[in-house]
Enzyme design. Structure first.
Site, PDB file in Angstrom:
ATOM      1  CD  GLN A  78     -66.115  61.849  22.085  1.00 43.52           C
ATOM      2  OE1 GLN A  78     -66.370  61.973  20.865  1.00 43.52           O
ATOM      3  NE2 GLN A  78     -65.879  60.963  22.706  1.00 43.52           N
ATOM      4  CG  PHE A  79     -64.610  66.559  27.961  1.00 41.42           C
ATOM      5  CD1 PHE A  79     -64.173  65.820  29.201  1.00 41.42           C
ATOM      6  CD2 PHE A  79     -65.999  66.593  28.045  1.00 41.42           C
ATOM      7  CE1 PHE A  79     -64.928  64.954  30.140  1.00 41.42           C
ATOM      8  CE2 PHE A  79     -66.921  65.824  28.721  1.00 41.42           C
ATOM      9  CZ  PHE A  79     -66.435  65.435  29.931  1.00 41.42           C
ATOM     10  CB  THR A  80     -64.395  61.731  26.731  1.00 38.63           C
ATOM     11  OG1 THR A  80     -65.089  61.445  25.445  1.00 38.63           O
ATOM     12  CG2 THR A  80     -65.572  62.085  27.547  1.00 38.63           C
TER      13      THR A  80
END
Length: 152
Positions: A78-80
């Protein structure tokens, strides 16, 4: 590397209505990787994941780890988790590692965790539009960051 760890009774990941990974009692781990992350960071964090004593013992106290309960792990990239929201209303993800670095490290994390728990780690699909379904147990949710190890 940043992570959100949730103690769950069950969790699953679906892509295009197909389940890519599902678990019962264990940990749902959302992991974000940045360019500066190293294999040492990954190993440090993985050791923390499997040894966190956040599962109840026979007295209802959080004294057991995912290893102790022989629990499962669902690992989601999850890059967010690296969203920067200081300016404006549209988050910037510039600190998140590019896919050519993040994807191999995500796979290495899953492999290392599998070795540590002696069981296959369930996964999402890197870069896909994933749907996560979970039943948070407690709720117990912990945030970790390898750039701030002294506070985690």
């Amino acid at each position: 590397m940043r992570a959100v760890i949730q103690r769950v009774s069950k969790a699953s990941c679906s892509v295009d209505s197909k389940i890519t990974g599902q678990i019962k009692d264990g940990l749902l781990i959302l992991i974000g990787i940045e360019e500066e992350d190293t294999i040492e960071d990954m190993k440090w964090m993985a050791q923390k994941f499997v040894n966190l004593r956040i599962f109840n013992d026979e007295n209802g106290l959080m004294n057991r780890s995912v290893l102790d309960i022989r629990g499962e792990i669902l690992l989601i990239s999850q890059f967010t988790l690296f969203a920067q929201t200081k300016k404006g209303n549209r988050p910037s993800f510039i600190r998140a590692a590019k896919p050519d670095k993040a994807q191999p490290m995500y796979i290495q994390m899953a492999q290392y965790l599998s070795t540590l728990i002696n069981s296959e780690v369930q996964m999402g699909i890197f870069g896909a539009d994933m749907k996560i379904d979970l039943l948070n147990d407690g709720p117990v949710t912990i945030i970790m960051n390898t750039q701030d190890k002294d506070n985690f």
